[in-house]
Scaffold this motif. Structure first.
Motif, short mmCIF file in Angstrom:
data_model
loop_
_atom_site.label_atom_id
_atom_site.label_comp_id
_atom_site.label_asym_id
_atom_site.label_seq_id
_atom_site.Cartn_x
_atom_site.Cartn_y
_atom_site.Cartn_z
N LEU A 83 0.85 -1.19 0.00
CA LEU A 83 0.00 0.00 0.00
C LEU A 83 0.88 1.24 0.00
N HIS A 148 -7.82 3.82 4.06
CA HIS A 148 -7.95 4.25 2.67
C HIS A 148 -7.31 5.62 2.48
N ASN A 166 -4.92 1.34 -2.36
CA ASN A 166 -5.83 0.71 -1.41
C ASN A 166 -6.06 -0.74 -1.80
N ASP A 168 -8.66 -4.10 -0.13
CA ASP A 168 -9.46 -4.63 0.98
C ASP A 168 -9.59 -6.15 0.83
#
Length: 243
Positions: A83, A148, A166, A168
């Protein structure tokens, strides 16, 4: 001579609108503050409770959010994700995410292993780190996601070793084909018994609650409503006196 109040429709309507808006926005900020207080209590309770041991059974993210968890299994070392734009102590760097296969099951959980610095001379160069081989046990805090940051355009599909803004757990599950829990573990320390790279920084930012901020905004909106009423009344008496 009596004190006269002169009523005017347009200032009255404007006052009603301002008061209504101020009360509604103040109430909204109060509700936000109440939600943050609940979250604050949940966070404190999660820190004080014994770790939830993950055994591979599917869990709802809300059931373990902000709870300490413990899990035994193996890192899927060939599926690292980085990230971008995650600074630490004024230095630019990455959060390293890696799927973790829970022992005795086909379930995985996404682990935020830590922060790694970025090479200032070559932004595409990935930092070196060690990954434990074989079964290990780790602990950390469960979060809905790894946080985020602002992202322009459409996010690319996830591939092993990609640098993204980002990611998830559900996206990782879709793009990797791995069965994933719908939450992330912020790893709290080295995995045991073999341990891992101690150069990783695991000073995870606390959730931004801002209860006092919402309470302050609520007071400002309520004060605006009160001032609008006072202004309307004072000016009404002034107009009556001048008549």
């Amino acid at each position: 001579m009596g004190i006269a109040f002169r009523f005017k429709l347009i200032p009255f309507v404007a006052t009603v609108l301002v008061v209504t808006l101020g009360i509604q926005l103040g109430n909204w900020q109060e509700r936000r503050a109440a939600q943050k207080l609940v979250l604050q209590a949940k966070l404190a309770q999660g820190n004080a409770s014994a770790p939830v041991v993950l055994d591979g059974a599917p869990l709802a993210a809300e059931a373990v959010e902000f709870r300490r968890v413990a899990v035994t299994g193996e890192f899927v070392a060939n599926w690292p994700l980085y990230l971008d734009n995650r600074p630490s102590a004024g230095r630019s760097g990455f959060y390293l995410l890696m799927p973790f296969k829970i022992a005795g099951s086909g379930m995985h959980v996404l682990v935020a292993r830590g922060w790694l610095p970025r090479d200032p001379a070559d932004r595409a160069k990935l930092p070196a780190y060690a990954t434990p081989s074989g079964p290990v046990t780790l602990e950390g805090m469960a979060r809905i996601d790894a946080g985020h940051v602002m992202e322009l355009g459409k996010a690319p599909p996830l591939t092993p070793g990609i640098i993204v803004q980002n990611a998830d757990p559900l996206q990782v599950a879709r793009d990797s084909g791995l069965t994933m829990q719908p939450f992330v573990i912020e790893q709290a320390g080295p995995a045991k018994p073999s341990g891992d790279d101690t150069r990783m920084v695991r000073d995870w930012p606390a959730p931004a609650l801002g209860v006092e901020k919402h309470q302050g905004y609520a007071f400002q909106w309520y004060a605006l409503s009160a001032m609008a009423v006072i202004f309307f009344v004072v000016n009404g008496f002034r107009r009556g006196k001048q008549k």
